[in-house]
Design an enzyme around this catalytic site. Sequence first.
Site, PDB file in Angstrom:
ATOM      1  N   ASP A   1       2.353   2.996   3.279  1.00  0.00           N
ATOM      2  CA  ASP A   1       1.149   3.815   3.466  1.00  0.00           C
ATOM      3  C   ASP A   1       0.950   4.617   4.451  1.00  0.00           C
ATOM      4  O   ASP A   1       1.191   5.593   4.737  1.00  0.00           O
ATOM      5  CB  ASP A   1      -0.271   3.199   3.024  1.00  0.00           C
ATOM      6  CG  ASP A   1      -1.340   4.479   2.951  1.00  0.00           C
ATOM      7  OD1 ASP A   1      -1.136   5.001   1.999  1.00  0.00           O
ATOM      8  OD2 ASP A   1      -2.227   4.376   3.670  1.00  0.00           O
TER       9      ASP A   1
ATOM     10  N   ASP B   1       0.656  -1.278   0.033  1.00  0.00           N
ATOM     11  CA  ASP B   1       0.084  -0.053   0.084  1.00  0.00           C
ATOM     12  C   ASP B   1       0.932   1.268   0.022  1.00  0.00           C
ATOM     13  O   ASP B   1       1.724   1.294   0.950  1.00  0.00           O
ATOM     14  CB  ASP B   1      -1.077  -0.148   1.105  1.00  0.00           C
ATOM     15  CG  ASP B   1      -2.117   0.962   1.063  1.00  0.00           C
ATOM     16  OD1 ASP B   1      -1.964   1.904   0.534  1.00  0.00           O
ATOM     17  OD2 ASP B   1      -3.240   0.642   1.651  1.00  0.00           O
TER      18      ASP B   1
ATOM     19  N   SER C   1      -7.212   4.244  -1.561  1.00  0.00           N
ATOM     20  CA  SER C   1      -6.815   2.786  -1.500  1.00  0.00           C
ATOM     21  C   SER C   1      -8.052   1.838  -1.922  1.00  0.00           C
ATOM     22  O   SER C   1      -7.741   0.933  -2.768  1.00  0.00           O
ATOM     23  CB  SER C   1      -6.471   2.469  -0.178  1.00  0.00           C
ATOM     24  OG  SER C   1      -5.526   3.170   0.587  1.00  0.00           O
TER      25      SER C   1
ATOM     26  N   ASN D   1     -12.895   5.763  -0.568  1.00  0.00           N
ATOM     27  CA  ASN D   1     -12.895   5.159   0.705  1.00  0.00           C
ATOM     28  C   ASN D   1     -14.169   5.371   1.287  1.00  0.00           C
ATOM     29  O   ASN D   1     -14.332   4.608   2.564  1.00  0.00           O
ATOM     30  CB  ASN D   1     -11.544   5.647   1.394  1.00  0.00           C
ATOM     31  CG  ASN D   1     -10.149   5.324   0.670  1.00  0.00           C
ATOM     32  OD1 ASN D   1     -10.353   4.209   0.298  1.00  0.00           O
ATOM     33  ND2 ASN D   1      -9.124   5.951   1.008  1.00  0.00           N
TER      34      ASN D   1
ATOM     35  N   HIS E   1       2.250   8.476   4.838  1.00  0.00           N
ATOM     36  CA  HIS E   1       1.388   9.459   5.454  1.00  0.00           C
ATOM     37  C   HIS E   1       1.749  10.269   6.766  1.00  0.00           C
ATOM     38  O   HIS E   1       1.730  11.388   7.084  1.00  0.00           O
ATOM     39  CB  HIS E   1      -0.150   8.900   5.940  1.00  0.00           C
ATOM     40  CG  HIS E   1      -1.081   8.724   4.789  1.00  0.00           C
ATOM     41  ND1 HIS E   1      -1.753   9.701   4.158  1.00  0.00           N
ATOM     42  CD2 HIS E   1      -1.478   7.575   4.309  1.00  0.00           C
ATOM     43  CE1 HIS E   1      -2.571   9.046   3.137  1.00  0.00           C
ATOM     44  NE2 HIS E   1      -2.394   7.690   3.216  1.00  0.00           N
TER      45      HIS E   1
ATOM     46  N   ASP F   1      -1.204   0.119  -4.932  1.00  0.00           N
ATOM     47  CA  ASP F   1      -2.466   0.875  -5.074  1.00  0.00           C
ATOM     48  C   ASP F   1      -2.625   2.257  -5.419  1.00  0.00           C
ATOM     49  O   ASP F   1      -3.292   2.755  -6.026  1.00  0.00           O
ATOM     50  CB  ASP F   1      -3.037   0.414  -4.006  1.00  0.00           C
ATOM     51  CG  ASP F   1      -2.792   1.179  -2.854  1.00  0.00           C
ATOM     52  OD1 ASP F   1      -1.782   1.420  -2.345  1.00  0.00           O
ATOM     53  OD2 ASP F   1      -3.580   1.248  -1.593  1.00  0.00           O
ATOM     54  N   HIS F   2      -1.342   2.841  -5.196  1.00  0.00           N
ATOM     55  CA  HIS F   2      -1.022   4.349  -5.564  1.00  0.00           C
ATOM     56  C   HIS F   2       0.374   4.640  -5.111  1.00  0.00           C
ATOM     57  O   HIS F   2       0.891   3.998  -4.223  1.00  0.00           O
ATOM     58  CB  HIS F   2      -2.363   5.270  -4.656  1.00  0.00           C
ATOM     59  CG  HIS F   2      -2.456   4.931  -3.205  1.00  0.00           C
ATOM     60  ND1 HIS F   2      -1.648   5.558  -2.262  1.00  0.00           N
ATOM     61  CD2 HIS F   2      -3.389   4.328  -2.710  1.00  0.00           C
ATOM     62  CE1 HIS F   2      -1.803   5.019  -1.146  1.00  0.00           C
ATOM     63  NE2 HIS F   2      -3.064   4.290  -1.006  1.00  0.00           N
TER      64      HIS F   2
ATOM     65  N   HIS G   1      -2.456  11.068  -0.886  1.00  0.00           N
ATOM     66  CA  HIS G   1      -2.736  10.710  -2.106  1.00  0.00           C
ATOM     67  C   HIS G   1      -4.249  10.998  -2.627  1.00  0.00           C
ATOM     68  O   HIS G   1      -4.913  11.524  -1.753  1.00  0.00           O
ATOM     69  CB  HIS G   1      -2.217   9.429  -2.429  1.00  0.00           C
ATOM     70  CG  HIS G   1      -2.959   8.247  -1.184  1.00  0.00           C
ATOM     71  ND1 HIS G   1      -4.069   7.811  -1.648  1.00  0.00           N
ATOM     72  CD2 HIS G   1      -2.664   8.050   0.096  1.00  0.00           C
ATOM     73  CE1 HIS G   1      -4.423   7.044  -0.365  1.00  0.00           C
ATOM     74  NE2 HIS G   1      -3.422   7.013   0.560  1.00  0.00           N
TER      75      HIS G   1
END
Length: 403
Positions: A186, A28, A64, A85, A190, A230-231, A337
Amino acid sequence: MIRRHTLCFLISVLASALCDKLLVILLDGFRWDYTEKYDLENFKKLYTDGARAGYLINVFPTFSFPNYYSLMTGLFSETHGITGNVMYDADRNESFILGYNTQSSNPHWWEAGEPVWITSVRQNKSSYMFYWPGCHVQIHGMRPTYCLPSQYRLPLENFRLALHQSLELLDNGTTELAAVYCEQPDLYGHDFGTESREIEEVLKELDQVIGRVMERVLHSGTVNLIIFSDHGMTNMDRSKVINITDVLTSEPNLYIYVYESGAVASIYVPNEVAADKVFDLLENFHPRMKVYRRLDLPERLHYKYGRYVAEITCVAELGWVILQPMDNLFPNETGTHGYDFREKDMRGIFYAMGPHFKPGASVSYLKAVDMYNLMCLILDLVPSANNGSLYRVKPLLNRISYK
């Protein structure tokens, strides 16, 4: 000495199913340039020992859940229906809220798509899912053979143990498909941003875990490995704020909910009159934010026909943060993101190795929606209808893939 890839090809002539084993790893928030940026030794080995894409184009919005499901169904977000999300179903007066409510497990959110773990079970093969978001949901009346539900902020040790268990299950013939989700890139992106010592440290640790997985995949000779994300991730700046709170609270009954924040704001309105008012108020509110009526969203996003897309969607430029009434404080985060997938910072990764892949092969890019067809090919499954293509993937594939 016969190379393992060659040996697997020879074996497959007699019993091709021996090579129809797949380990999928979702990292992630692993941005496309982290491997070079942080000199990740084992990921770099995949340049020669495996196959790769320069980057992976994920779906809009680059949150996500839309991408979790696009990767595993081969569908754009508007087609599989998981368009955020956080979403609202006006017909049921029900909300899908990432990680917070039991309503998100109701099948109706998920049943516009068929993920590969269901395709596998439907075609009499097994699927073992570890911490995979959504694997606990009954979809079209089915569940995977095994699902360890997703959990928030698990330590990396849980990921390592899940990988070990997955490889054991693949090696002993218990399953053909095992998939493991990892949240660390992820979380650290963040919390600390893409330039931090903390993200570098966790990526280096993750690199060591992946190195051990690669060794076991090579030793097996029959297991295929796919790693994707995923990103991507970009850094946030407290000076780049677009606060639409005052506008939306300037008079009563302008909205039902305003979901998402940061890159996107989805404004669910009670009626057409309110939609017109909100659009007029926000259309020229800020030069770094575009505001769309649902059917005016760009076709290239493959988003606007989603069942749960709001009537008004606000999209910020990269790095700008939209604040709204239900989430009107600047996030206690450093990275984020969700922006347009054309932004470089939103790009993901794709790496692969095993008997189905040519060592050293590469392509400039793949798309998230290509992953489902590729997984079905490896597992010898008939794919459900999808938006992806094997055309972009074929340069990475070994002859065994066309048995």
